[in-house]
Structure formats: structure tokens, C-alpha cells
Design an enzyme around this catalytic site. Sequence first.
Site, PDB file in Angstrom:
ATOM      1  N   CYS A 142       0.820  -1.211   0.000  1.00 20.82           N
ATOM      2  CA  CYS A 142       0.000   0.000   0.000  1.00 20.82           C
ATOM      3  C   CYS A 142       0.850   1.256   0.000  1.00 20.82           C
ATOM      4  CB  CYS A 142      -0.921   0.015   1.214  1.00 20.82           C
ATOM      5  SG  CYS A 142      -2.132  -1.288   1.123  1.00 20.82           S
ATOM      6  N   HIS A 143       1.771   1.360   0.937  1.00 21.23           N
ATOM      7  CA  HIS A 143       2.548   2.584   1.044  1.00 21.23           C
ATOM      8  C   HIS A 143       4.037   2.310   1.179  1.00 21.23           C
ATOM      9  CE1 HIS A 143      -1.575   3.275   2.513  1.00 21.23           C
ATOM     10  NE2 HIS A 143      -1.506   4.263   1.668  1.00 21.23           N
ATOM     11  N   GLY A 144       4.435   1.081   0.859  1.00 22.27           N
ATOM     12  CA  GLY A 144       5.854   0.775   0.743  1.00 22.27           C
ATOM     13  C   GLY A 144       6.635   0.655   2.042  1.00 22.27           C
TER      14      GLY A 144
ATOM     15  N   TYR B 294      -4.814  11.659  -1.244  1.00 22.71           N
ATOM     16  CA  TYR B 294      -4.104  10.402  -0.999  1.00 22.71           C
ATOM     17  C   TYR B 294      -2.630  10.570  -1.371  1.00 22.71           C
ATOM     18  CZ  TYR B 294      -3.651   5.303  -0.806  1.00 22.71           C
ATOM     19  OH  TYR B 294      -3.306   4.019  -0.492  1.00 22.71           O
ATOM     20  N   ARG B 298       0.716  10.160   1.090  1.00 19.72           N
ATOM     21  CA  ARG B 298       1.843   9.265   0.829  1.00 19.72           C
ATOM     22  C   ARG B 298       3.136  10.028   0.576  1.00 19.72           C
ATOM     23  NH1 ARG B 298       0.000   4.908  -3.466  1.00 19.72           N
ATOM     24  NH2 ARG B 298       0.160   6.734  -4.784  1.00 19.72           N
TER      25      ARG B 298
END
Lengths: 178, 412
Positions: A142-144, B294, B298
Site C-alpha cells: 500500500c505505502h511501501g 491520498y 503518501r
Amino acid sequence: MSAKHEEDVVSRRDFLFLGAGAWAAVGGAAAIWPFVDQMNPDASTKALASIEVDITPVQVGQAITVLWRGKPVFIRHRTAEEIAAAEKDDETAMPDPQKDGDRVQKKEWLILVGVCTHLGCVPGGQKASDIRGDFGGWFCPCHGSHYDNSGRIRKGPAPLNLAVPSYKFLTDTVVQIG
Amino acid sequence: MAHESVYTPNSGIEKWLDERLPIIRLGVDFMAMPTPRNLNYWWTFGGILFFFLMVQIITGIILAMHYIPHESMAFDSVEHIVRDVNWGDMLQNMHSNGASFFFIAVYIHILRGMYYGSYKAPREMLWILGVIIYVLMMASGFLGYVLPWGQMSLWGATVITNLFSAIPFVGGAITELLWGGYAVGQPTLNRFFSLHYLMPLILFAFVGLHIWALHVVGSNNPDGIEIKLKEDSLPFHSYFSMKDAFAMVLFAMIYVYFVFFMPDYMGHPDNYVRANPMVTPPHIVPEWYFLPFYAILRAIPDKLFGVIFMFAAIAIVAFLPWLDTSRVRSMRYRPTAKLFFWGFVATGLLLGYLGAKPAEGGYVIASRILTAYWFLYFIVALPLLGWTQKTKTLPGSITEAVLGKDAMKNNK
């Protein structure tokens, strides 16, 4: 009655008015609690607290995933190399420093809650075909976030290591989680 | 914009009613609001948004007649709606695409307000109410996307609810409260259905306040100057009600094209896979209308700060009336600020693109640069431009802006 008179005298009525208002506020706040608390995990959800897993079929180097409290739990039968690599990194700087020995009861069995501590995805790495990240453990797509083979966070946005659930070995081949 | 009542009851029954409940007077005066004559088509999106709110409410009530909020039945019940219920495929596609078009319209509506300075005094409350409506729309869109209980529903819900776990000390307790368990599951789905149904009630109330505030301060216009002359304005009905209706028909044509011919274009194929708590899809993406935020989440390498920046990116919009120090409203007369504005639009679109890409390498670096632009636009560019920019000369009145100076002289 003059304005000055009203300001100066704290009457019995003022006291009753304030007292009643304050008590109504307390009562109102207390009455809200059941309306909020009903959203918390209910009795039937809490009752599903523990499971027993037979780990006989899990060969060295293999891993299984079981469902506990609606979450996946990773059970990995680690190889000697994996254990050695995890212990070698004990003194390395990492976001949430922890020794490998503090994360396992038996060195060859690594048991973790398979939920990324960033935003709750299930990291890959259980299957041989999965991408296991830069540190050979798990990688959250998902976000590494990269986890090593002790489930410790090494790189990426997750703040904490993969959680170790409470568990105990009932026999050499049966483990109770929860 | 308060104005004299234009209603005269004619028949006996109208007079009788007007003395007891002046509801016709209320409606007639409401529709007679003096409206700037120079409004362009960007001003029709308010009406279009109201149309979509009604579409969502009507189709939503119908879908709730057939939908089952249970983890083992929700996915099938949506398929049942699409396959078995009379007209169910059309109604379900109207609702899911209606959400997307609702957001397309609201983004145009917000950018129109930003371009023409519609947030500036005395329209601050109107603007803030709009931001609240936008946030409620996002909550509603998120809750609704969870209901079909596909893979993206489950994992989208997991990621978004986990945002709250970033709150120090109480984060864990809050997420368990939201879930009603230890992960997103049956209690979560059930309450999300309840809350999704609650949303339009709250939305409707805030839309009422938004329109009320609009009627107090009146519409802004492309030249950003107030109504001064009698001939600057026209009654809302029938001049602008007809213009709104025409734009609504054009926009609805695009909408129904999607509903009928490409209903899944804006959806994600993974949501046709049943929710599975053991497997996360390799690329989780939220619905397209959340993607810029989003990407900001991130872009920040820290969990708590990522969440803070994401929410701040939305919240900062509410402070626009005070961040923008310019006394000239419309970008038509602010050539430098106009460039920064289009830079902001490009930033939003590019962040949306990056939000759909994996969080690695160059994508992350680009997200960081654009996140910086997003915030700098609000907290550096707009405050400074107000003091330093050279603006063009404003026209003397709305009528002058429309007819030109010469026509004004000839009239006199």
C-alpha cells in the site's frame, strides 16, 4: 429593581439557576456515553478472543496465515539463515528498535499480527512468490513499508514493528493465539 | 440580498393562505433574487449540484430497499440489484456514477469560486459552509464506497479508518470504536450503512444554510464587483433558472452517457472481487475524487504528519477568505495571481495522477514538490500577491463590464 442592585446581589435564584444548569450539563454528558459506547466491540466480538493452531504441517521455510479477531496472523517457520540474519541486525539502527529474541518464544517460530502498522494493509511475504522487500521479511504494497525477517520495520512510513500477539505453545505442535 | 417582496396574491384562496402561511410569497421572493446579469456558465454548477444531491437521495432510498448490510450478503445483494431488480442496473449505476459526477461538479464549483474570488467579504460564511458541504460529501462518498463490500471497499475502509490510529495515545481506542471490533468487519459495514443514510440529511441541512447565506449576500460574478445600478441585475427566475436548466441538461447528457454505456469507467475492477480480510490488493487506490489528498498522505514519510498534512490540505481551503489579501476579487483583473491559480489547478490534477501510482521513486519526489506547491499557494502566494500585484482597472459597474464604456455614455 435597578441594574446595580441586580449585579450586586447574588440571589438564591441565581444559585439555583446555575446549580441546575451545571447539573443538567453533567447529566447530559453522562447520557451521551451509552450512545457512543455502543459502537465499541460487543460481547460476541470479544468472545472470539483466542484460537488454536496446529503447526505440524508447516515445514522449515514455510509460512501460514490464520485469521484471529478478523485479522491475519503470520506464522513463519524460520530457517537457520533467517534467524541468523535477524539476530545479526539486532544492534542496527531502526525506527522501532527491538531484539529478535524479544519477539519470539521459540526462535524457529515467528508469530506476528499480519497488519501493517502504517494504515492496516496486509503485507506480502507469506507466499514464495510474494515480494518480500529489501530486508527479506515482508513488504506492504500500500505505502511501501519494508519489514525484516523478525517483522521489524526497517524502511517506509510504518512507525512500529509488526505486533506480536499474545500466544503460548500448548504442545510442541499446537499454539494458542490470544 | 434582501429585496422588496414581488408577490401579489390574486385569487381569494391565495390571499387567505398568504395571511396564514406566506409560503407562496417565500417561494416567489426566493426565485426573484436580483442576480448579476454577467454570470457565465461556470455559475450553473450550483444548480447542477442540487440536481445531483436529489439524484443521490432518490436512487439511494431505492437501493436501500434491496441492499443488505451484512458481510456475507452485501456483495451478493449489490449484484442482485444489478442483475435481478427491475431497472436495478440503471439505478445502481446512476448512484455510483452520480457520486463521481457530484464530485466533478463540486470541483468545478469550488475552482470557479477560487478563480472569481467568491470567498471574499462578505461571502466568507457562504464559502465556509461550502467547504463543510464538501467535507460531508467526501465522508458520504467514502462510506458509500464501502457498502458493496468488494476488495477496494474493505481495504479502502481499512486504510481510511487507520488514519485515526495516527492520533497519539487515543488512536487505537478510536479505531476500535469506529470498527466495533479489532478490524473492519460486520459491525463496521452495518454502521457505515446507517451513517451513509444519515449523510444526505445533514448535507441537505447544510445546503439549505449555504443557499440561505447566498440569498443574504447575493451571487458574486465574473467581474467580482457588487451590484450598483438597477440594470446590473436581473431576477433569478426566469433568466438564470432557465440558464441553469439548460446547463443541467447538457451536464446530465454526459452523466447518462456514462451510466448507460460505460458505468464502470470510474470504478475499480478490484471492487468486483469479494472482500477478503486475508489479502490486500497490490495497489490500493481510493475513488478518483480522493486521489490528490491520498498523494499528499503518501508524500510525507511519517505516519502522523502524513495524516495531518492530508487533512490540512482540505482545511486550509476554509481559510481562503483571510489568506487571500487582494482587494480585487476576480482573477480577470489579477494577471499574476491568475498564473498561480492555473498552477494550483495543474497541481491538483497531477497529484490526482500521482495518487493512483505506486508510492515509490520519482512518483514520491513529484508528490512532495506538488504538495509543497499546494500549501505555498495558500500560505505564501495568495497573501503576498495581494500586496505586491498590479491589478487591471476594474469596470465601473457590471453593466459597463457587459456593454462597454461607450454604451454607458450613450445611455446617459
